[in-house]
Design a protein around this motif. Structure first.
Motif, short mmCIF file in Angstrom:
data_model
loop_
_atom_site.label_atom_id
_atom_site.label_comp_id
_atom_site.label_asym_id
_atom_site.label_seq_id
_atom_site.Cartn_x
_atom_site.Cartn_y
_atom_site.Cartn_z
N GLU A 54 0.88 -1.17 0.00
CA GLU A 54 0.00 0.00 0.00
C GLU A 54 0.92 1.22 0.00
OE1 GLU A 54 -3.30 -0.38 -0.34
OE2 GLU A 54 -3.25 -2.56 -0.12
N SER A 94 -1.01 -5.43 3.67
CA SER A 94 -2.25 -6.01 3.13
C SER A 94 -1.80 -7.16 2.22
CB SER A 94 -2.97 -4.93 2.33
OG SER A 94 -3.63 -5.46 1.21
N GLN A 113 -2.76 -7.54 -0.59
CA GLN A 113 -3.27 -7.04 -1.87
C GLN A 113 -2.67 -7.72 -3.11
OE1 GLN A 113 -5.81 -4.93 -2.20
NE2 GLN A 113 -5.70 -5.33 -4.37
N LYS A 121 -3.07 -11.66 -3.15
CA LYS A 121 -4.42 -12.21 -3.35
C LYS A 121 -4.81 -11.98 -4.81
CE LYS A 121 -7.14 -8.25 -1.60
NZ LYS A 121 -8.32 -7.79 -0.89
N ARG A 130 0.63 -1.95 9.84
CA ARG A 130 0.70 -0.56 9.37
C ARG A 130 1.51 0.26 10.37
NH1 ARG A 130 -3.95 0.23 5.58
NH2 ARG A 130 -4.12 -1.89 4.80
N ALA A 144 -4.70 0.34 14.75
CA ALA A 144 -3.72 -0.50 15.41
C ALA A 144 -2.55 -0.64 14.44
CB ALA A 144 -4.31 -1.87 15.71
N PHE A 149 -3.31 -5.63 12.76
CA PHE A 149 -4.73 -5.98 12.87
C PHE A 149 -4.99 -7.20 11.98
CE2 PHE A 149 -6.18 -4.44 8.70
CZ PHE A 149 -5.14 -3.59 8.34
N TYR A 206 -3.89 0.60 -8.37
CA TYR A 206 -4.46 -0.66 -8.89
C TYR A 206 -5.98 -0.66 -8.99
CZ TYR A 206 -4.66 -1.58 -3.81
OH TYR A 206 -4.90 -1.48 -2.46
N GLU A 220 -15.46 3.40 8.89
CA GLU A 220 -15.02 2.57 7.76
C GLU A 220 -14.54 1.21 8.26
OE1 GLU A 220 -11.53 4.02 5.55
OE2 GLU A 220 -11.07 1.90 5.32
N ILE A 221 -15.10 0.16 7.67
CA ILE A 221 -14.60 -1.18 8.03
C ILE A 221 -13.90 -1.84 6.84
CG2 ILE A 221 -16.21 -1.69 9.91
CD1 ILE A 221 -17.81 -3.42 7.83
N SER A 222 -14.07 -1.27 5.65
CA SER A 222 -13.56 -2.00 4.50
C SER A 222 -13.33 -1.09 3.30
CB SER A 222 -14.60 -3.06 4.13
OG SER A 222 -14.08 -3.91 3.15
N THR A 223 -12.38 -1.50 2.47
CA THR A 223 -12.19 -0.89 1.16
C THR A 223 -12.26 -1.99 0.12
OG1 THR A 223 -10.76 0.85 2.02
CG2 THR A 223 -10.54 0.36 -0.31
N ARG A 281 -10.19 -4.21 -9.87
CA ARG A 281 -8.78 -3.91 -10.11
C ARG A 281 -8.55 -3.63 -11.60
NH1 ARG A 281 -8.92 -3.78 -4.71
NH2 ARG A 281 -9.12 -5.83 -3.77
N PHE A 337 -12.03 -7.12 -1.75
CA PHE A 337 -12.03 -6.14 -0.65
C PHE A 337 -11.11 -6.60 0.46
CE2 PHE A 337 -15.35 -9.15 0.70
CZ PHE A 337 -14.94 -9.41 2.00
N GLY A 338 -10.75 -5.65 1.32
CA GLY A 338 -10.05 -5.93 2.57
C GLY A 338 -10.89 -5.33 3.69
N GLY A 397 -11.22 -4.87 8.02
CA GLY A 397 -10.57 -4.99 9.33
C GLY A 397 -11.47 -5.74 10.30
#
Ligand code: AMO
Length: 439
Positions: free
Chosen positions: A169, A189, A191, A194, A213, A223, A226, A340, A362-365, A369, A407-408, A410
């Motif tokens: 990232e 990640s 990313q 995967k 991170r 954190a 995570f 990406y 926010e829990i996810s992005t 791609r 998606f990713g 947390g």
């Protein structure tokens, strides 16, 4: 492993001999009778011992042993179970006959009102609290339901390396570690790897693993390590396909949590778990800005990304309008998305991407791609990245690859928001932050 009777199983047993193990929560040492509250991972039960040394103190060895018990001591008790509605704690009691101490405890250094930092210093003791135990049982059920859903839908589980030769990232939040004669980086990640499952022909993959991170934030939602829940699927037409998968997955997870723990969560945290309706609301980012403006809030960030207050207010609007705890904020501007992410056909300023907010955080992005290598290289260059350094990743797209997206998410954030916990620290087994590396 010998079968052990859990405290919660006692209620279903008839009066008679039993053996239970756990730790001492309290001892009430009265003149004529002693009471011990014994807790295990499933609940608490009252133990009782009528003293036989009332007339001649010191002549009842069992009473002496009970008097010496300190809170926190782990022990096994053999005794007589008796159902008795008058007993406040669960309507039953075990009359102690034998007591075997496994390990005695020193004075417990924390209390319920200790500061979060002190509780984290003594996390193994803090985790003994029943509400903490519930947090991790809920998380187990949630993850199990996700896995079941994935397996039923033919996903393959992958384990990508957490030691990497480059950033996945932004370079700003990268932990560097010595790696023999060279440097390695902790994965921010999964990313790239995967995505690699796509040219590998795996079709649909998932991973649940740590992500790192080097973010110096002290917020309640950040954190430095995570658990990232990731999925990536092939043959998507747009981010819409990713969102459709994502929302079904969450419904599966929350349905399982509600069924298994709904009543206990309500009794413990006063929260009713809601299984969200499908589809989740979708609001393009530009529209989110208009909504916030019309409600008197201007997002202060120059780059146009939502700030935490903007997210909170948007969630308020979504709750009012749709009665929903989730919202997909879609179509982020390409200046605030990684190279990406695929961009809109005919409008390179926007991406086929989304953030998922749950109860205003926010829990996810997620995103579709970019899989066309020439476009990908251009987008990387535009972001100031060196295509040479990304060589291994770019190769994924040079030998055939399907359109894909994923998606990713947390995990710790999901658990925090689901159980309305004030901080990610409360729901992380052992929290890692800028000033916390122990225990
Ligand atoms: P992103 O960087 O948005 O996207 O991370 C995805 C999700 O991971 C969680 N998260 C964190 N949780 C706790 N502490 C942190 N410091 C932290 N940073 C991130 C959040 C966030 O929404 N590769 C993309 C995902 C993808 O496109 O598949 C990514 O990592 O819940």
């Amino acid at each position: 492993m010998t079968a052990r009777t859990l405290v919660k199983q006692l209620a279903a047993q008839p009066d008679g001999p039993v053996s239970v193990s756990g730790w001492v929560e309290t001892v009430r040492d009265q003149k004529k009778v002693q009471f011990v509250v014994l807790r295990d991972e499933s609940g608490a039960v009252q133990l009782v011992h009528p003293r036989t040394d009332v007339e001649e103190p010191g002549t009842d060895p069992l009473a002496t042993a009970i008097s010496a018990l300190s809170a926190g001591t782990f022990l096994t008790v053999i005794g007589e179970l008796k159902h008795d509605e008058r007993v406040k704690l669960g309507g039953l009691e075990v009359k102690i006959e034998e007591l075997e101490v496994a390990a005695a405890a020193l004075d417990i250094p924390i209390a319920d009102d200790s500061s979060i930092d002190k509780r984290l210093d003594w996390r193994f003791l803090d985790l003994r609290r029943p509400e903490q135990n519930l947090v991790f049982r809920v998380q187990t059920t949630f993850l199990h339901a996700l896995r079941t859903w994935w397996v039923e839908h033919d996903f393959i589980e992958i384990h990508t390396p957490k030691l990497m030769a480059s950033a996945s990232e932004s370079r700003a939040e990268l932990f560097e570690v010595e790696y023999f004669e060279t440097k390695a980086y902790l994965a921010q990640s999964p990313q790239f790897f995967k995505q690699m499952a796509q040219p590998a022909g795996f079709g649909k993959v998932f991973e649940v693993a740590p992500a790192f991170r080097a973010d110096p934030s002290f917020t309640s939602r950040h954190a430095t390590e995570f658990i990232s829940v990731d999925a990536e699927i092939s043959w998507v037409d747009s981010h819409e396909d990713v969102m459709a998968m994502h929302e079904q997955l969450l419904v599966a997870g929350l349905t399982a949590v509600k069924e298994k723990h709904g009543a206990e969560i309500e009794a413990t945290f006063g929260i009713e778990v809601t299984v969200p309706s499908l589809p989740f609301p979708r609001i393009p980012l530009a529209e989110a800005h208009r909504i916030l403006e019309s409600r008197g809030y201007t997002v202060p960030r120059a780059d146009g990304d939502l700030d935490p207050e903007g997210e909170r207010r948007l969630a308020e609007y979504v709750k009012e309008q749709y009665g929903h705890e989730f919202v997909f904020v879609t179509d982020y501007a390409s200046n605030i998305r990684p190279f990406y992410h695929m961009r809109h056909e005919g409008d390179a300023g926007l991406t086929n991407s989304y953030d998922l907010l749950f109860n205003g955080v926010e829990i996810s992005t997620g995103a579709q791609r970019e899989h066309r290598v020439d476009v990908l290289v251009e987008q990387a260059k535009e972001k100031g990245l060196d295509p040479e350094e990304l060589g291994f990743y770019l190769d994924f797209f040079r030998y055939g690859v399907p359109p894909h997206g994923g998606f990713g998410m947390g995990l710790n954030r999901v658990t925090m928001l689901l159980l309305h916990q004030p901080s990610i620290r409360e729901v992380t087994y052992l929290f890692r932050g800028p000033n916390r590396l122990t225990p």
